[in-house]
Design a protein around this motif. Structure first.
Motif, PDB file in Angstrom:
ATOM      1  N   PRO A  50      -7.745  -1.551 -12.267  1.00 17.83           N
ATOM      2  CA  PRO A  50      -8.162  -2.489 -11.205  1.00 17.83           C
ATOM      3  C   PRO A  50      -7.497  -2.231  -9.857  1.00 17.83           C
ATOM      4  N   HIS A  51      -6.207  -1.862  -9.848  1.00 16.50           N
ATOM      5  CA  HIS A  51      -5.530  -1.687  -8.560  1.00 16.50           C
ATOM      6  C   HIS A  51      -6.004  -0.452  -7.800  1.00 16.50           C
ATOM      7  N   LEU A  52      -6.723   0.458  -8.502  1.00 12.30           N
ATOM      8  CA  LEU A  52      -7.248   1.653  -7.842  1.00 12.30           C
ATOM      9  C   LEU A  52      -8.715   1.506  -7.431  1.00 12.30           C
ATOM     10  N   LYS A  53      -9.387   0.482  -7.972  1.00 14.19           N
ATOM     11  CA  LYS A  53     -10.817   0.356  -7.722  1.00 14.19           C
ATOM     12  C   LYS A  53     -11.121   0.161  -6.243  1.00 14.19           C
ATOM     13  N   TRP A  54     -10.371  -0.712  -5.586  1.00 16.64           N
ATOM     14  CA  TRP A  54     -10.627  -0.958  -4.166  1.00 16.64           C
ATOM     15  C   TRP A  54     -10.457   0.320  -3.359  1.00 16.64           C
ATOM     16  N   GLN A  55      -9.415   1.065  -3.690  1.00 15.51           N
ATOM     17  CA  GLN A  55      -9.152   2.323  -2.982  1.00 15.51           C
ATOM     18  C   GLN A  55     -10.308   3.299  -3.160  1.00 15.51           C
ATOM     19  N   LEU A  56     -10.811   3.424  -4.394  1.00 11.24           N
ATOM     20  CA  LEU A  56     -11.893   4.379  -4.645  1.00 11.24           C
ATOM     21  C   LEU A  56     -13.207   3.922  -4.010  1.00 11.24           C
ATOM     22  N   ARG A  57     -13.468   2.611  -4.018  1.00 11.82           N
ATOM     23  CA  ARG A  57     -14.675   2.122  -3.341  1.00 11.82           C
ATOM     24  C   ARG A  57     -14.617   2.451  -1.855  1.00 11.82           C
ATOM     25  N   SER A  58     -13.444   2.247  -1.263  1.00 13.30           N
ATOM     26  CA  SER A  58     -13.286   2.565   0.160  1.00 13.30           C
ATOM     27  C   SER A  58     -13.450   4.055   0.408  1.00 13.30           C
ATOM     28  N   THR A  59     -12.919   4.868  -0.530  1.00  9.95           N
ATOM     29  CA  THR A  59     -13.035   6.321  -0.407  1.00  9.95           C
ATOM     30  C   THR A  59     -14.498   6.751  -0.471  1.00  9.95           C
ATOM     31  N   LEU A  60     -15.259   6.182  -1.411  1.00 11.33           N
ATOM     32  CA  LEU A  60     -16.679   6.524  -1.523  1.00 11.33           C
ATOM     33  C   LEU A  60     -17.429   6.141  -0.257  1.00 11.33           C
ATOM     34  N   LYS A  61     -17.063   5.006   0.324  1.00 17.34           N
ATOM     35  CA  LYS A  61     -17.703   4.581   1.566  1.00 17.34           C
ATOM     36  C   LYS A  61     -17.411   5.578   2.690  1.00 17.34           C
ATOM     37  N   GLU A  62     -16.166   6.030   2.769  1.00 14.39           N
ATOM     38  CA  GLU A  62     -15.795   7.011   3.790  1.00 14.39           C
ATOM     39  C   GLU A  62     -16.538   8.325   3.572  1.00 14.39           C
ATOM     40  N   ILE A  63     -16.637   8.735   2.306  1.00 15.01           N
ATOM     41  CA  ILE A  63     -17.341   9.982   1.990  1.00 15.01           C
ATOM     42  C   ILE A  63     -18.812   9.864   2.368  1.00 15.01           C
ATOM     43  N   HIS A  64     -19.398   8.702   2.094  1.00 11.75           N
ATOM     44  CA  HIS A  64     -20.804   8.508   2.443  1.00 11.75           C
ATOM     45  C   HIS A  64     -21.022   8.660   3.948  1.00 11.75           C
ATOM     46  N   ARG A  65     -20.121   8.064   4.724  1.00  9.28           N
ATOM     47  CA  ARG A  65     -20.253   8.174   6.187  1.00  9.28           C
ATOM     48  C   ARG A  65     -20.105   9.622   6.644  1.00  9.28           C
ATOM     49  N   ALA A  66     -19.208  10.345   5.967  1.00  5.33           N
ATOM     50  CA  ALA A  66     -18.932  11.726   6.378  1.00  5.33           C
ATOM     51  C   ALA A  66     -20.049  12.677   5.972  1.00  5.33           C
ATOM     52  N   LEU A  67     -20.681  12.446   4.807  1.00  5.30           N
ATOM     53  CA  LEU A  67     -21.619  13.417   4.259  1.00  5.30           C
ATOM     54  C   LEU A  67     -23.091  13.095   4.506  1.00  5.30           C
ATOM     55  N   ASP A  68     -23.420  11.856   4.862  1.00  5.86           N
ATOM     56  CA  ASP A  68     -24.803  11.476   5.159  1.00  5.86           C
ATOM     57  C   ASP A  68     -25.741  11.817   4.006  1.00  5.86           C
ATOM     58  N   ILE A  69     -25.344  11.418   2.793  1.00  9.42           N
ATOM     59  CA  ILE A  69     -26.148  11.659   1.594  1.00  9.42           C
ATOM     60  C   ILE A  69     -26.607  10.313   1.037  1.00  9.42           C
ATOM     61  N   THR A  70     -27.849  10.249   0.565  1.00  8.10           N
ATOM     62  CA  THR A  70     -28.348   9.032  -0.082  1.00  8.10           C
ATOM     63  C   THR A  70     -27.533   8.774  -1.348  1.00  8.10           C
ATOM     64  N   MET A  71     -26.965   7.590  -1.435  1.00  9.25           N
ATOM     65  CA  MET A  71     -26.180   7.227  -2.611  1.00  9.25           C
ATOM     66  C   MET A  71     -26.734   5.940  -3.211  1.00  9.25           C
ATOM     67  N   ILE A  72     -26.925   5.931  -4.528  1.00 10.50           N
ATOM     68  CA  ILE A  72     -27.411   4.752  -5.249  1.00 10.50           C
ATOM     69  C   ILE A  72     -26.393   4.432  -6.340  1.00 10.50           C
ATOM     70  N   TYR A  73     -25.889   3.218  -6.308  1.00 15.66           N
ATOM     71  CA  TYR A  73     -24.731   2.829  -7.110  1.00 15.66           C
ATOM     72  C   TYR A  73     -25.131   1.658  -8.009  1.00 15.66           C
ATOM     73  N   VAL A  74     -25.097   1.869  -9.319  1.00 14.33           N
ATOM     74  CA  VAL A  74     -25.442   0.820 -10.279  1.00 14.33           C
ATOM     75  C   VAL A  74     -24.179   0.092 -10.715  1.00 14.33           C
ATOM     76  N   THR A  75     -24.219  -1.249 -10.689  1.00 15.03           N
ATOM     77  CA  THR A  75     -23.059  -2.021 -11.125  1.00 15.03           C
ATOM     78  C   THR A  75     -23.481  -3.450 -11.459  1.00 15.03           C
ATOM     79  N   HIS A  76     -22.684  -4.099 -12.302  1.00 11.98           N
ATOM     80  CA  HIS A  76     -22.861  -5.538 -12.542  1.00 11.98           C
ATOM     81  C   HIS A  76     -21.794  -6.330 -11.787  1.00 11.98           C
ATOM     82  N   ASP A  77     -20.926  -5.600 -11.059  1.00 20.08           N
ATOM     83  CA  ASP A  77     -19.795  -6.199 -10.349  1.00 20.08           C
ATOM     84  C   ASP A  77     -20.188  -6.420  -8.879  1.00 20.08           C
ATOM     85  N   GLN A  78     -20.309  -7.685  -8.480  1.00 16.55           N
ATOM     86  CA  GLN A  78     -20.762  -7.965  -7.117  1.00 16.55           C
ATOM     87  C   GLN A  78     -19.786  -7.459  -6.069  1.00 16.55           C
TER      88      GLN A  78
END
Length: 366
Positions: A173-201
């Motif tokens: 759990p303590h790493l999840k926020w960090q990785l979500r933020s990292t994925l967001k940064e990567i998305h901005r940097a790479l301009d790739i369509t990303m689709i993320y499935v989750t039950h966690d709002q």
């Protein structure tokens, strides 16, 4: 990179579906813009993984089409769709080093060695894997292995889309926020369509620019996190988004007044007569419902106040119905008699679960 179009898409796992009740995925028409960050959000069994597997080519839809840009890929296998997919549990080669794992998708496609090395270093830096690049994957924790899986999905820059199927399940759990933020940064940097499935709002709302909320095999609303919170189009969205979720109460509506039992709630807009055959409900989030002293609002019975750290939440009953409300910092209640103040600008009216448009001043529909 691609724009993904779902055209009259529907899927049933039984061979002879007779009606909507037989479909795991009810008809959907939707377009994901190129370069967007999207989340498919909903409880287990709502159809989100089925939809992801149709997009990836693991499942062929019962009817409808999938287009990447203007190319119909409905009958193409997964390997012909030029996508990357990251699954719930790590997919790595334990006998390889981290560097070799990250390079593997590029090596398989004949990418020149120097460009491969440069790309691996870039992704390793984004995922904080640089210090373990030359270690065997078998010696790493589940967290680190899932970072490698993420890296293998991200390392290719030519993919049409990257699909994530609850990729943070095994992450502490303590790493999840960090990785979500990292994925967001990567998305901005790479301009790739990303689709993320989750039950966690929390995962969906922090990762995605647009969230697709699913319930019982159907898409009930697509919008920004702010739109889902401020104006839920369906009672399921109001209840599912937020912690605690929206209060949903049976009511009757007469013009600009809603009645919960015998208690009148003022509305910010008027509503035309609603059919008695429909289920009419009032929705309001706890954030816009404030606990007050007796006599300063609609009467309620106070059951308890929960301190959740960032706020205090009151559990009350009004006309025999349970509600949750926010507790202002300066309010202390003695006994169980209290009142509620409704913010009329955040009260929504629903008919059979669907948001009803009202009329603002001057007759404008809102």
């Amino acid at each position: 990179m691609a724009r993904i179009t779902l055209d009259h898409l529907a899927h049933a796992y039984r061979p002879d579906p007779q009606g909507p009740q037989d479909y795991a995925l009810k008809e959907i028409n939707h377009v994901w813009s190129q370069g967007g960050a999207y989340a498919l959000l909903g409880p287990s069994g709502c159809g989100k993984t089925t939809l992801l597997n149709i997009i990836s080519g693991l499942v062929r839809p019962t009817r409808g089409r999938i287009l990447f840009d203007d190319r119909d890929v409905t009958d193409l296998p997964t390997e012909a769709r030029n996508i990357a997919q990251v699954f719930q549990f790590p997919v790595v080669y334990d006998t390889m080093t981290v560097r070799e794992n990250l390079a593997f998708p590029l090596k398989n496609r004949g990418v020149p060695r120097e460009r491969t090395a440069s790309r691996v270093e870039e992704i390793a830096r984004l995922l904080d894997l640089g210090r373990v690049l030359d270690r065997k994957a078998s010696n790493l924790t589940a967290d680190m292995k899932q970072k490698i899986s993420l890296g293998r999905g991200l390392v290719r820059s030519d993919v049409s889309a990257i699909l994530f199927d609850e990729p943070l399940t095994v992450i502490d759990p303590h790493l999840k926020w960090q990785l979500r933020s990292t994925l967001k940064e990567i998305h901005r940097a790479l301009d790739i369509t990303m689709i993320y499935v989750t039950h966690d709002q929390t995962e969906a709302l922090t990762f995605a620019d647009k969230v697709v909320v699913m319930h019982d095999g159907a898409v009930v609303q697509t919008g920004t996190p702010e739109e889902l919170f401020e104006r839920p189009a369906h009672t399921f969205v109001g209840h599912f988004i937020g912690s605690p979720g929206m209060n949903i109460l049976p009511c009757r509506v007469d013009g600009a007044t809603a009645y919960i039992g015998d208690e009148a709630v003022a509305l910010s807009r008027a509503y035309r007569a609603l059919p008695q055959s429909q289920r009419i409900e009032l929705g309001i989030r706890p954030e816009f419902l404030r606990l007050q002293h007796k006599g300063a609002g609609l009467p309620v019975r106070l059951r308890r106040i929960d301190d959740i750290g960032r706020a205090r939440i009151a559990r009350v009953e009004m006309s025999g119905r349970p509600l949750t409300a926010s507790v202002p910092d300066d309010i202390t209640i003695e006994g169980d008699e209290a009142a509620l103040a409704f913010d009329p600008h955040h009260v929504h009216i629903y008919a059979d679960g669907h948001l009803v448009a009202g009329e603002a001043a001057g007759g404008q529909v809102r």
